[in-house]
Each structure stands twice: as structure tokens, then as C-alpha cells.
Motif scaffolding. Sequence first.
Motif, mmCIF file in Angstrom:
data_model
loop_
_atom_site.group_PDB
_atom_site.id
_atom_site.type_symbol
_atom_site.label_atom_id
_atom_site.label_comp_id
_atom_site.label_asym_id
_atom_site.label_seq_id
_atom_site.Cartn_x
_atom_site.Cartn_y
_atom_site.Cartn_z
ATOM 1 N N HIS A 298 0.836 -1.192 0.000
ATOM 2 C CA HIS A 298 0.000 0.000 0.000
ATOM 3 C C HIS A 298 0.877 1.250 0.000
ATOM 4 N N VAL A 299 0.295 2.357 -0.454
ATOM 5 C CA VAL A 299 0.987 3.649 -0.522
ATOM 6 C C VAL A 299 0.145 4.688 0.207
ATOM 7 N N ASN A 300 0.779 5.459 1.080
ATOM 8 C CA ASN A 300 0.123 6.582 1.747
ATOM 9 C C ASN A 300 0.520 7.860 1.009
ATOM 10 N N TYR A 301 -0.371 8.358 0.180
ATOM 11 C CA TYR A 301 -0.115 9.593 -0.565
ATOM 12 C C TYR A 301 -1.462 10.256 -0.808
ATOM 13 N N ILE A 302 -1.621 11.480 -0.356
ATOM 14 C CA ILE A 302 -2.939 12.108 -0.376
ATOM 15 C C ILE A 302 -3.390 12.532 -1.776
ATOM 16 N N GLY A 303 -2.535 12.343 -2.766
ATOM 17 C CA GLY A 303 -2.942 12.611 -4.134
ATOM 18 C C GLY A 303 -3.583 11.427 -4.821
ATOM 19 N N LEU A 304 -3.602 10.277 -4.157
ATOM 20 C CA LEU A 304 -4.244 9.086 -4.717
ATOM 21 C C LEU A 304 -5.712 9.059 -4.301
ATOM 22 N N PRO A 305 -6.634 8.856 -5.241
ATOM 23 C CA PRO A 305 -8.060 8.811 -4.888
ATOM 24 C C PRO A 305 -8.392 7.761 -3.831
ATOM 25 N N SER A 306 -7.555 6.745 -3.692
ATOM 26 C CA SER A 306 -7.788 5.702 -2.691
ATOM 27 C C SER A 306 -7.456 6.157 -1.275
ATOM 28 N N HIS A 307 -6.728 7.256 -1.132
ATOM 29 C CA HIS A 307 -6.347 7.732 0.203
ATOM 30 C C HIS A 307 -7.584 8.291 0.904
ATOM 31 N N PRO A 308 -7.785 7.958 2.183
ATOM 32 C CA PRO A 308 -8.999 8.420 2.887
ATOM 33 C C PRO A 308 -9.124 9.936 2.984
ATOM 34 N N ASP A 309 -8.007 10.653 2.846
ATOM 35 C CA ASP A 309 -8.053 12.108 2.969
ATOM 36 C C ASP A 309 -7.887 12.819 1.630
ATOM 37 N N PHE A 310 -8.116 12.109 0.547
ATOM 38 C CA PHE A 310 -7.942 12.672 -0.796
ATOM 39 C C PHE A 310 -8.770 13.945 -0.995
ATOM 40 N N LEU A 311 -10.053 13.893 -0.672
ATOM 41 C CA LEU A 311 -10.933 15.048 -0.880
ATOM 42 C C LEU A 311 -10.615 16.182 0.089
ATOM 43 N N LEU A 312 -10.283 15.848 1.320
ATOM 44 C CA LEU A 312 -9.923 16.872 2.296
ATOM 45 C C LEU A 312 -8.664 17.613 1.854
ATOM 46 N N ALA A 313 -7.673 16.872 1.376
ATOM 47 C CA ALA A 313 -6.442 17.498 0.915
ATOM 48 C C ALA A 313 -6.716 18.433 -0.262
ATOM 49 N N LYS A 314 -7.606 18.029 -1.151
ATOM 50 C CA LYS A 314 -7.953 18.892 -2.281
ATOM 51 C C LYS A 314 -8.605 20.190 -1.799
ATOM 52 N N LYS A 315 -9.337 20.097 -0.693
ATOM 53 C CA LYS A 315 -10.033 21.266 -0.149
ATOM 54 C C LYS A 315 -9.061 22.277 0.456
ATOM 55 N N GLN A 316 -8.065 21.809 1.213
ATOM 56 C CA GLN A 316 -7.247 22.745 1.988
ATOM 57 C C GLN A 316 -5.785 22.847 1.547
ATOM 58 N N MET A 317 -5.411 22.124 0.488
ATOM 59 C CA MET A 317 -4.040 22.201 -0.030
ATOM 60 C C MET A 317 -4.069 22.490 -1.528
ATOM 61 N N ARG A 318 -3.043 23.174 -2.003
ATOM 62 C CA ARG A 318 -2.946 23.477 -3.434
ATOM 63 C C ARG A 318 -2.444 22.278 -4.227
ATOM 64 N N HIS A 319 -1.737 21.368 -3.571
ATOM 65 C CA HIS A 319 -1.204 20.166 -4.215
ATOM 66 C C HIS A 319 -0.938 19.158 -3.104
#
Length: 406
Positions: A298-319
Motif C-alpha cells: 500500500h501507498v500513503n499519498y494524499i494525491g491518490l483517490p484511494s487515500h482516505p483524505d484525498f478530498l480533504l487534501a484537495k479542499k485545503q491544499m494546493r497540491h
Amino acid sequence: MKNELTGWSSVAVHSGNIQDPNYAHLTPIYATSTFVFDNAEQGMERFGSLDKENIYTRWGNPSFKVCEQKIAALEAFGLKNEDGTALELKALLHASGQAAMSTLFFSNLVSGDAILSHQSLYGGSYELMTKILAGVGIEIIIEDLSDLSILESVFRKHPNIKLVHLETPANPTIRCVDIEHITRVAKAYGALVSVDNTFATPYLQQPFKYGVDFVFHSTTKFLNGHGTAIGGILIGKNIHFMKTKAWKWYALLGGNGNPFDAYLLNQGLKTLELRMEKHCENGAAVAEYLNSHIKVDHVNYIGLPSHPDFLLAKKQMRHPGPMLSFELKGGLEAGKKFIDRLEMCTRAVSLGTVDTLVSHPASMTHVGVPKEERLKYGITDGLIRMSVGIENIKDILNDIEQAIDA
């Protein structure tokens, strides 16, 4: 300046610069322990001012000031107060991230108070809380703050919570928490909020946008960018507090930076936007490669749609950024072999340097965290953390590929 600066790199290059009396192009290294007074009255004026400038380097130094103003300008870039005026912040440059965090905690908490934080923190932050703050009577509350439904009940159960400390993205699981929501609830219960913004930098995330009180960085990492100097900074929006109580703890604990390291930090800051763009581009490519590899569990990276925080990261981070962690299917042994086989990527702790750094959190950065706590937070024995550098992406991927497949 007549025209307001409109770009990140312009702010990083020009904000905070001090005109040297000898007209040096770059802010010099003010390598002095003390400063002279023209007369007794000037000395008294300096000591009586809230801005303790040009007195004694433990209290402040022009080399510190340029970095403090530059980082404060980056954190406030484009942000406004409720009345529409530009947000102003005050920063204090420290000798290390841990020194800055000590000032943050001790200037805001006393025995009997509680600090609320979340799972998967940097090991040094966790130990500072559980081994130092707890020892002086400050209650440490660690909850899963990704579960927003529990937040109000935590505050009702612990009315002594005075500070909520967030680390997002968190080290090393790259989990995120909702800064805006948590801050809104904390304010309703009279608590302050601080955010460790080290992984994101102000270029990717600006916590003051969501009403937080303090932002903290280990400047050693992406802000310096070259691994040449240790440092930390505390930025606050209550300017009077930062110049009085926070400054008093800063000065008396002796956690100030030094002019040489401040000079190196100042030079690194000027290329922050350029470096972060390449870091981010490479980080996304490495995450995609690892996520599709047959030998990666498994990979922990918030840019992957499979990451549980993918949408949250898109909301509060530019990348999503350049930080990731992953585990090979062979667990710890496979991870050790992978690290040993690397040829170009660097085996080292820390992060944010121009070269790709690879480490093993369980035995390195989080060795002081009890194993049962580590595992509960997702820091498994086989987890590998990677800070993706700015090298040519083909060379990074070639090194990873040969290390996994060898």
C-alpha cells in the motif's frame, strides 16, 4: 513598496529584506552577540520597546528578522482580516523546530491545562507532549480527529483544553485533518489552535486562512530546502502576544536561532516556489509508480483517490505535495533490503532537501514512540517514508525500480 506583490516567488525573494547600511545586495550575516548604543537614552528606548531589536542576539538579530518577516509574509500572502485589511503576522525564529514548539506550548499552557492533538504525530512532537508537558501537569489528550463526530464530546469531557495542536499532513502516515472544521469547534469552546505546517509549507497550505492562532515550521525542511541548517519558527496572529508572552518564553528558554543558519535559511526561501513545484511533480509520479507496483502492499499519498483524505487534501491544499510512505508486501525484511539497495536516493532522516530521502520511521524518527502506539496509528514495522527530491524523475524511478526488483 508602491505596488503590492502578486506572486509567491516575488514575496519569497523580496519580503523582509533589510537595507544594509553598507549597501550590501544581500542581507549580511550579523555575527554579533551584542549591539552598541549611540547613547544611554537610545539604550533605554530599545529596552523599553516591544520590539527588542539591536540589543542582544538571544533577543533578536537582523539576520533573524529578515527570515521572520519573509516567512510571515508567505503565510499571510493573499489573506485578509474580516474587515478586508491585509493579514499581519509576527514570527519568532528558533534554533530548531523543537525549540519553536517549546515556546508555543509553554507560552500558552500551564499546569492543569490540557492540549488536544491527534494520532500519527512526528515522534519528537509526541515525546515532547507525553514526556515533558505531561511531567509538568499538562494533560495530553490524543484522539482520532479525522472523526469529526467525536470532537464536541471531547471538548465537553475535557473543559480544560486550552490548545489544539494539529499536524497536517501528518508524519509519517500522511493523514490529514480538517483545519477549518476543527478550528471552528475549538473556538466555540474557547481553545486556541496551532498547526504544524512543515510538510506542506505556506506554498501548499495556509492554515491562517481557516482562523488558526499559530503556525509552526521546522525550517530545517522544505523552507531551507538544502539540509544546511537546523531551525524552527513560530508564527502568530496575535501580534501583542507574540511580542510579549511568546517572546519572553523564547528569550528565557534560550531557543533563538543563530545568524549563520538564518542566512542559509534566507537563501533557501528565495527558491521555495521553484523547488516545491518540482518536488510536487516528482512526488506525484513516484506515488503513481509505487501504487501500481505488484510488490507494493500500500501507498500513503494524499494525491491518490484511494487515500482516505484525498478530498480533504484537495479542499485545503494546493497540491498533495512530495511526501509519501509505503510498505512492501514482504514487510520489514523487504523494506530493509529495499533501503539497502538504493544507489542514488539518500538513506537519511529528515525531509525537504533537494535530494530524495528515504527512512524507516519505526526504527528512526518514531523509535521513542511505544510500539503499541505506533501500530495503532499506522506506523508499522515495514513502513518506509520518502521525501521526494527534485532530481530527474527518470533517475528516481530507476533507482526505486532496481531497489525493489533486485
